[in-house]
Design a protein around this motif. Structure first.
Motif, mmCIF file in Angstrom:
data_model
loop_
_atom_site.group_PDB
_atom_site.id
_atom_site.type_symbol
_atom_site.label_atom_id
_atom_site.label_comp_id
_atom_site.label_asym_id
_atom_site.label_seq_id
_atom_site.Cartn_x
_atom_site.Cartn_y
_atom_site.Cartn_z
ATOM 1 N N GLU A 1 0.849 -1.190 0.000
ATOM 2 C CA GLU A 1 0.000 0.000 0.000
ATOM 3 C C GLU A 1 0.892 1.249 0.000
ATOM 4 O O GLU A 1 1.698 1.460 0.899
ATOM 5 N N VAL A 2 0.727 2.054 -1.044
ATOM 6 C CA VAL A 2 1.545 3.248 -1.234
ATOM 7 C C VAL A 2 0.672 4.466 -0.969
ATOM 8 O O VAL A 2 -0.507 4.495 -1.365
ATOM 9 N N PRO A 3 1.177 5.496 -0.310
ATOM 10 C CA PRO A 3 0.366 6.699 -0.050
ATOM 11 C C PRO A 3 -0.132 7.331 -1.347
ATOM 12 O O PRO A 3 0.593 7.413 -2.351
ATOM 13 N N ASN A 4 -1.391 7.772 -1.329
ATOM 14 C CA ASN A 4 -1.963 8.410 -2.515
ATOM 15 C C ASN A 4 -1.209 9.681 -2.889
ATOM 16 O O ASN A 4 -1.104 10.026 -4.075
ATOM 17 N N GLU A 5 -0.698 10.395 -1.883
ATOM 18 C CA GLU A 5 0.034 11.625 -2.192
ATOM 19 C C GLU A 5 1.260 11.342 -3.055
ATOM 20 O O GLU A 5 1.566 12.103 -3.983
ATOM 21 N N PHE A 6 1.948 10.240 -2.785
ATOM 22 C CA PHE A 6 3.124 9.885 -3.580
ATOM 23 C C PHE A 6 2.743 9.587 -5.028
ATOM 24 O O PHE A 6 3.392 10.065 -5.974
ATOM 25 N N ILE A 7 1.660 8.812 -5.215
ATOM 26 C CA ILE A 7 1.244 8.464 -6.580
ATOM 27 C C ILE A 7 0.817 9.707 -7.345
ATOM 28 O O ILE A 7 1.179 9.908 -8.516
ATOM 29 N N HIS A 8 0.059 10.577 -6.698
ATOM 30 C CA HIS A 8 -0.414 11.780 -7.385
ATOM 31 C C HIS A 8 0.745 12.708 -7.744
ATOM 32 O O HIS A 8 0.771 13.279 -8.843
ATOM 33 N N LEU A 9 1.707 12.850 -6.839
ATOM 34 C CA LEU A 9 2.867 13.701 -7.143
ATOM 35 C C LEU A 9 3.693 13.112 -8.278
ATOM 36 O O LEU A 9 4.205 13.851 -9.134
ATOM 37 N N TYR A 10 3.825 11.788 -8.316
ATOM 38 C CA TYR A 10 4.592 11.161 -9.390
ATOM 39 C C TYR A 10 3.904 11.361 -10.738
ATOM 40 O O TYR A 10 4.540 11.680 -11.748
#
Length: 487
Positions: free
Chosen positions: A351-360
């Motif tokens: 499970e990866v933080p949504n903030e990380f995915i959105h920033l990427y």
């Protein structure tokens, strides 16, 4: 033995030649010329201090004519205005002293009148007169306002520190009764002057000054004040390291080997033997990941050269607080096929933080917009579109939070087929009719689309994004190309 302030020859020249009885009949101008001939300018300060001592005590210069000559020499030593003369305070002291009758000790009225003429601006005629003439002059009818002259002369003296102003000469007249009133004879005066100036002690330089009082400061006690510590001066004991020159333990050897393999992995692609050794050791002891020297700054190089190794290392670090720094490096690194593979694999396994995915995703879109070369821009856009389709179909990101940004990206690059397919996928998702299809592989897209992979990766490392979950026995394959073809 102390060095005398003046030599006997200099004192003899000053008193018996320059200020001799025969010289008292000459003019003050001739007197000054004789003095300047006998003493160089370098000795003016020393000779001037000696004259001050001789004039301060009436017993040292017997005749009034000698005192007149000494005053004229002191005045002529400094060509600057009288206020700048170093002997101004001494002149004020003489003028402020009480008048004495003829024959008694102290400055005579003629001496005070002559000094007043000097400090108020002497004329040429003054230096044409002789010492004897000035001594015998009648000054009873002349009126001098000595108080105003003294105030003007003491103005410079007031600028001195209070301790200096209070200083007194070390030479003090004997206050005892004198059996012979009046001035002493010349022989006694010569003996006294010789003892003071040509003796072993420099009396004319010494002064009685009040001591500088330096009271100890009171102790300041404050609650927030640091306490001064006085550590012992003895050297600390030396602790011997008994592990020096000892063979490394198995764990230490493993750490050293993994550090070397990791260093190589950041600069070149590892061969299968090196990669297998690294992954096997890391799987056997996951805590080794904290001791192999992988800093967040090294992660982008590791991802570009060995993405599978980077994935396994990141999986071991996901349970620690330091994973945030590693995610930050992935977000800011240059977009590439390998970085997308690493992100896609991480979202699949943990499970990866949504903030990380959105920033990427935002960083990928921004890099596509900044590329100016059309061909390279098209390759990056297709790669991003296929990556987004895989993320959306596998529900690895909350598309609602970045829906507007991704939709604007698709509209901007609508000329590209993958962007149009991504736009239709967004619309179907918005209408709630998105088809649930199986996961696909990101790497196979590169071969299908003729080299979507960056850095010359024709065909792409599809095996890096094909994962097998051994613990659950379930095999998951994510093909971005399949997702694009399905749209």
């Amino acid at each position: 033995m102390a060095v005398p302030y003046m030599s006997r020859a200099e004192l003899t020249t000053l008193l018996h030649n320059v200020l001799s009885d025969s010289a008292m009949g000459s003019s003050l101008e001739v007197l000054w010329q004789n003095f300047a001939k006998e003493f160089p300018k370098a000795d003016y300060c020393r000779i001037g201090n000696a004259l001050v001592l001789l004039l301060s005590e009436p017993d040292l210069l017997v005749s009034s004519a000698q005192r007149i000559g000494a005053l004229s020499i002191l005045f002529n030593m400094c060509s600057e205005p009288v206020e700048s003369n170093p002997y101004t305070a001494f002149f004020a002291q003489l003028l402020a002293s009480n008048d004495h009758a003829s024959g008694s000790v102290g400055p005579t009225p003629q001496e005070k009148a002559f000094l007043a003429r000097l400090v108020t601006g002497p004329t040429v005629e003054v230096f044409k007169e002789s010492c004897r003439y000035i001594t015998s002059a009648d000054v009873s009818s002349a009126s001098f306002d000595y108080s105003r002259i003294v105030d003007r002369l003491r103005h410079r003296h007031k600028s001195y520190p209070a301790r200096v102003q209070a200083g007194r000469s070390c030479v003090i007249a004997d206050p005892g009764p004198d059996t012979q009133p009046g001035r002493p004879d010349s022989q006694s005066a010569w003996v006294a002057a010789e003892a003071l100036l040509a003796g072993d002690r420099k009396h004319c330089l010494g002064t009685f000054e009040p001591p500088m009082i330096r009271p100890l400061p009171p102790l300041h006690i404050a609650e927030d004040e640091l306490m001064w510590l006085n550590p012992p001066m003895s050297p600390p004991p030396i602790m011997w390291d008994f592990t020096m020159c000892m063979p490394l333990t198995t764990t230490q050897e493993t750490e050293t080997e993994l550090k070397q393999v990791l260093q190589d992995a950041c600069h070149a692609v590892l061969n299968p033997q090196q990669q297998g050794f690294f992954l096997a050791k890391l799987e056997a002891d996951p805590d080794l990941v904290y001791h192999i020297g992988l800093s967040p700054k090294k992660l982008p190089k590791l991802i570009e050269k060995n993405p599978l190794v980077a994935i396994e290392v990141l999986l071991k670090l996901t349970t620690t607080s330091a994973i945030t720094d590693y995610f930050g490096e992935i977000v800011t690194m240059e977009m590439s096929l390998h970085s997308m593979e690493v992100v896609n694999r991480l979202t699949t396994l943990v499970e990866v933080p949504n903030e990380f995915i959105h920033l990427y995703i935002s960083n990928c879109i921004s890099q596509c917009e900044q590329v100016k070369e059309k061909y390279m821009q098209s390759r990056l856009v297709r790669l991003v579109c296929v990556f987004l389709q895989s993320m959306i179909r596998n529900r690895h990101c909350n598309i609602q939070e970045i829906f507007i940004e991704v939709q604007a990206f698709c509209i901007e690059f609508s000329r590209i087929r993958e962007a149009a397919g991504l736009f239709r996928l967004l619309k179907s998702f918005e209408e709630g009719n998105m088809a649930m299809e199986g996961p696909a592989s990101l790497g196979s897209t590169a071969g299908t689309h003729g080299g979507l992979g960056l850095g010359g990766h024709r065909g792409g490392p599809s095996d890096l994004v094909s994962t097998t979950n051994s613990s659950s026995g379930a095999s998951t394959t994510a093909s971005v190309d399949s997702a694009a073809g399905a749209v």
